[in-house]
Scaffold this motif. Structure first.
Motif, PDB file in Angstrom:
ATOM      1  N   ASP A 106       0.556   3.620 -10.521  1.00  0.00           N
ATOM      2  CA  ASP A 106       1.771   4.196  -9.936  1.00  0.00           C
ATOM      3  C   ASP A 106       1.676   4.273  -8.417  1.00  0.00           C
ATOM      4  O   ASP A 106       2.662   4.018  -7.709  1.00  0.00           O
ATOM      5  N   CYS A 107       0.508   4.615  -7.928  1.00  0.00           N
ATOM      6  CA  CYS A 107       0.323   4.684  -6.478  1.00  0.00           C
ATOM      7  C   CYS A 107       0.366   3.290  -5.853  1.00  0.00           C
ATOM      8  O   CYS A 107       0.909   3.112  -4.756  1.00  0.00           O
ATOM      9  N   VAL A 108      -0.211   2.291  -6.552  1.00  0.00           N
ATOM     10  CA  VAL A 108      -0.130   0.915  -6.074  1.00  0.00           C
ATOM     11  C   VAL A 108       1.322   0.479  -5.977  1.00  0.00           C
ATOM     12  O   VAL A 108       1.757  -0.106  -4.971  1.00  0.00           O
ATOM     13  N   ARG A 109       2.106   0.789  -7.001  1.00  0.00           N
ATOM     14  CA  ARG A 109       3.529   0.421  -7.009  1.00  0.00           C
ATOM     15  C   ARG A 109       4.264   1.095  -5.854  1.00  0.00           C
ATOM     16  O   ARG A 109       5.116   0.466  -5.197  1.00  0.00           O
ATOM     17  N   HIS A 110       3.940   2.360  -5.599  1.00  0.00           N
ATOM     18  CA  HIS A 110       4.615   3.091  -4.522  1.00  0.00           C
ATOM     19  C   HIS A 110       4.270   2.493  -3.155  1.00  0.00           C
ATOM     20  O   HIS A 110       5.153   2.351  -2.293  1.00  0.00           O
ATOM     21  N   LEU A 111       3.026   2.126  -2.958  1.00  0.00           N
ATOM     22  CA  LEU A 111       2.621   1.513  -1.682  1.00  0.00           C
ATOM     23  C   LEU A 111       3.284   0.152  -1.492  1.00  0.00           C
ATOM     24  O   LEU A 111       3.699  -0.207  -0.379  1.00  0.00           O
ATOM     25  N   LEU A 112       3.392  -0.625  -2.562  1.00  0.00           N
ATOM     26  CA  LEU A 112       4.064  -1.919  -2.470  1.00  0.00           C
ATOM     27  C   LEU A 112       5.546  -1.737  -2.129  1.00  0.00           C
ATOM     28  O   LEU A 112       6.136  -2.554  -1.412  1.00  0.00           O
ATOM     29  N   HIS A 113       6.132  -0.646  -2.631  1.00  0.00           N
ATOM     30  CA  HIS A 113       7.530  -0.327  -2.297  1.00  0.00           C
ATOM     31  C   HIS A 113       7.688  -0.096  -0.792  1.00  0.00           C
ATOM     32  O   HIS A 113       8.727  -0.429  -0.210  1.00  0.00           O
ATOM     33  N   TRP A 114       6.621   0.427  -0.168  1.00  0.00           N
ATOM     34  CA  TRP A 114       6.646   0.672   1.279  1.00  0.00           C
ATOM     35  C   TRP A 114       6.032  -0.496   2.052  1.00  0.00           C
ATOM     36  O   TRP A 114       5.555  -0.351   3.171  1.00  0.00           O
ATOM     37  N   ASN A 115       6.086  -1.689   1.427  1.00  0.00           N
ATOM     38  CA  ASN A 115       5.698  -2.942   2.092  1.00  0.00           C
ATOM     39  C   ASN A 115       4.225  -3.016   2.482  1.00  0.00           C
ATOM     40  O   ASN A 115       3.871  -3.570   3.531  1.00  0.00           O
ATOM     41  N   ALA A 116       3.368  -2.494   1.636  1.00  0.00           N
ATOM     42  CA  ALA A 116       1.934  -2.663   1.869  1.00  0.00           C
ATOM     43  C   ALA A 116       1.586  -4.144   1.770  1.00  0.00           C
ATOM     44  O   ALA A 116       2.100  -4.870   0.912  1.00  0.00           O
ATOM     45  N   ASP A 117       0.712  -4.609   2.642  1.00  0.00           N
ATOM     46  CA  ASP A 117       0.296  -6.016   2.657  1.00  0.00           C
ATOM     47  C   ASP A 117      -0.619  -6.274   1.465  1.00  0.00           C
ATOM     48  O   ASP A 117      -1.752  -5.794   1.412  1.00  0.00           O
ATOM     49  N   VAL A 118      -0.137  -7.070   0.511  1.00  0.00           N
ATOM     50  CA  VAL A 118      -0.840  -7.235  -0.756  1.00  0.00           C
ATOM     51  C   VAL A 118      -2.157  -8.015  -0.609  1.00  0.00           C
ATOM     52  O   VAL A 118      -3.062  -7.881  -1.443  1.00  0.00           O
ATOM     53  N   ASN A 119      -2.281  -8.816   0.448  1.00  0.00           N
ATOM     54  CA  ASN A 119      -3.494  -9.621   0.628  1.00  0.00           C
ATOM     55  C   ASN A 119      -4.396  -9.127   1.754  1.00  0.00           C
ATOM     56  O   ASN A 119      -5.372  -9.813   2.104  1.00  0.00           O
ATOM     57  N   ALA A 120      -4.089  -7.972   2.310  1.00  0.00           N
ATOM     58  CA  ALA A 120      -4.933  -7.434   3.381  1.00  0.00           C
ATOM     59  C   ALA A 120      -6.317  -7.094   2.828  1.00  0.00           C
ATOM     60  O   ALA A 120      -6.451  -6.580   1.724  1.00  0.00           O
ATOM     61  N   ALA A 121      -7.342  -7.402   3.620  1.00  0.00           N
ATOM     62  CA  ALA A 121      -8.719  -7.134   3.190  1.00  0.00           C
ATOM     63  C   ALA A 121      -9.532  -6.654   4.374  1.00  0.00           C
ATOM     64  O   ALA A 121     -10.464  -7.341   4.834  1.00  0.00           O
ATOM     65  N   PRO A 122      -9.242  -5.471   4.896  1.00  0.00           N
ATOM     66  CA  PRO A 122      -9.943  -5.000   6.102  1.00  0.00           C
ATOM     67  C   PRO A 122     -11.435  -4.806   5.908  1.00  0.00           C
ATOM     68  O   PRO A 122     -12.215  -4.945   6.848  1.00  0.00           O
ATOM     69  N   GLY A 123     -11.850  -4.517   4.679  1.00  0.00           N
ATOM     70  CA  GLY A 123     -13.273  -4.317   4.413  1.00  0.00           C
ATOM     71  C   GLY A 123     -13.947  -5.519   3.796  1.00  0.00           C
ATOM     72  O   GLY A 123     -15.103  -5.441   3.367  1.00  0.00           O
ATOM     73  N   GLY A 124     -13.223  -6.633   3.727  1.00  0.00           N
ATOM     74  CA  GLY A 124     -13.803  -7.845   3.153  1.00  0.00           C
ATOM     75  C   GLY A 124     -13.268  -8.195   1.790  1.00  0.00           C
ATOM     76  O   GLY A 124     -13.349  -9.344   1.351  1.00  0.00           O
TER      77      GLY A 124
END
Length: 402
Positions: A106-124
């Motif tokens: 549910d939290c993943v879905r909510h973040l995607l709703h707010w345009n979270a970058d699905v392929n971002a990998a800041p930690g690798g």
């Protein structure tokens, strides 16, 4: 400072910082509250934070941990000598990676709703890497539906399929393949394919999935090992060999080469014999594995099982020895018999089988120095039987009584 036990570890100090890639339209969310909501999957707390601080969907968290670790320096007179060392650990991540790693769909879905970058990998590693590693299928499927790259390589050179290493990741692997994951993609460092990974962990269903979708059955890793070679090498515990046997059956039924050798010229039969895996040895021999081949060090499959017999007794290594002989394995050179006796002194069943493989073998008094007296007396008894009868003292099977 000396102590007879390790001191209690110090309490870790956790510091969380937000690193903004761009200026948010509003003030950034409170880091601790934001991080806690993501880790715990508290959607009720996450929603108002996102509504008020909507620019934070792609924020990068820098998590610093200072942990006290005990470093042993040497053995002291009255215990261990050492000191406490402050270990600094730094990790970069983002909200989507955090929630995906914990399986909070549910939290993943909510973040995607707010345009979270699905392929971002800041930690690798991306959120999809994190979800697949944890076996969180619903999260993985949701991310793939939002165009997550199923073939994205992590900083360590691993695709999401390489992180499907346990039975509970099967559905993740299925979702990845469905969305275009390449079943022959190899890791950067080890050059391992997903099929190598499945073979390494004895994952029968994963193996079948990859083979059904065109996985190369004899692809080789950095050490020139095929998946069959890897599976035979990993089947080490007597009570955990069944999954590896099933994996090998699948690989062989799909055309795997039973005689493919690695960089040390070891064949799958060498590795199965080292593990005294009677069932695997039988399977390989049924699939035309060569019994009289030698690795780079001049070691045969027979030598492999003899070398490991003393610490593989629970695997009943004498069964493997008998099977190799039945399939034409060369007998031990009589001059080396004393050395073999020494390594197999704890497994008299093997000594009996090897003894019976000769038409005549002189019992030497030197044997008494390397094997238990009761075993030595057995060899004398076997020798006396030969002088009276041409048949083996243990019957036609050449197998000593249990």
């Amino acid at each position: 400072m000396a102590t007879d036990r390790l001191p209690e570890p110090g309490r870790a100090k956790l510091q969380i910082f937000q690193k903004m890639e761009r200026d948010p339209p509003q003030s950034p969310a409170p880091a601790d509250r934001y991080h806690t909501a993501l880790v715990t999957g508290d959607l009720g707390s996450l929603q108002p934070l996102m509504a008020q601080h909507y620019g934070d969907a792609n924020v990068v968290f820098e998590i610093n941990k200072n942990e006290m670790e005990w470093q042993v320096k040497s053995l002291a007179t009255f215990g261990l000598s050492g000191l406490w060392s402050l270990e600094y650990k730094r990790e970069l991540t983002n909200p989507l990676c955090i929630t995906a790693s914990h399986g909070h769909t549910d939290c993943v879905r909510h973040l995607l709703h707010w345009n979270a970058d699905v392929n971002a990998a800041p930690g690798g590693k991306s959120a999809l890497h994190e979800a697949c590693q944890g076996g969180h299928t619903d999260c993985a499927e949701l991310l793939l539906e939002h165009q997550a790259d199923p073939n994205l390589m992590s900083e360590e050179g691993l695709a999401p399929l390489h992180l499907c290493t346990s039975p509970n990741t099967l559905r993740c692997a299925q979702m990845l393949v469905k969305h275009g994951a390449q079943v022959n993609q190899v890791s950067s460092e080890g050059q391992e394919s997903p099929l190598h990974i499945a073979a390494k962990h004895g994952l029968v269903d994963h193996t079948l999935l990859y083979l059904q979708h065109g996985a190369s059955v004899d692809t080789r890793n950095r050490h020139e090992e095929t998946p069959l070679s890897v599976a035979c090498g990993q089947a080490q515990e007597p009570h955990g060999q069944e999954p590896y046997l099933e994996v090998c059956c699948l690989l062989l039924s799909h055309g795997a080469d039973a005689n493919a050798t690695d960089e040390e010229e070891k064949s799958p039969l060498h590795k199965a014999c080292k593990n005294a895996s009677h069932s695997l040895v039988q399977l390989l021999l049924q699939n035309r594995a060569k019994v009289n081949v030698f690795d780079y060090n001049g070691t045969s499959p027979m030598a492999c099982v003899l070398q490991s017999a003393s610490f593989k007794r629970e695997c009943r290594p004498h069964q493997t020895v008998q099977m190799l002989l039945n399939h034409g394995s060369q007998r031990i050179w009589p001059g080396a018999f004393e050395k073999v006796l020494k390594s197999c002194a704890s497994t008299p069943e093997i000594i009996g089988i090897l003894f019976n493989s000769y038409s005549k073998l002189r019992v030497s008094e030197k044997w008494r120095e390397v094997i238990p007296e009761e075993v030595f007396q057995l060899t004398r008894k076997w020798n006396a039987h030969w002088e009276r009868s041409p048949s083996p003292p243990f019957g036609e099977s050449c197998t000593p009584e249990e």
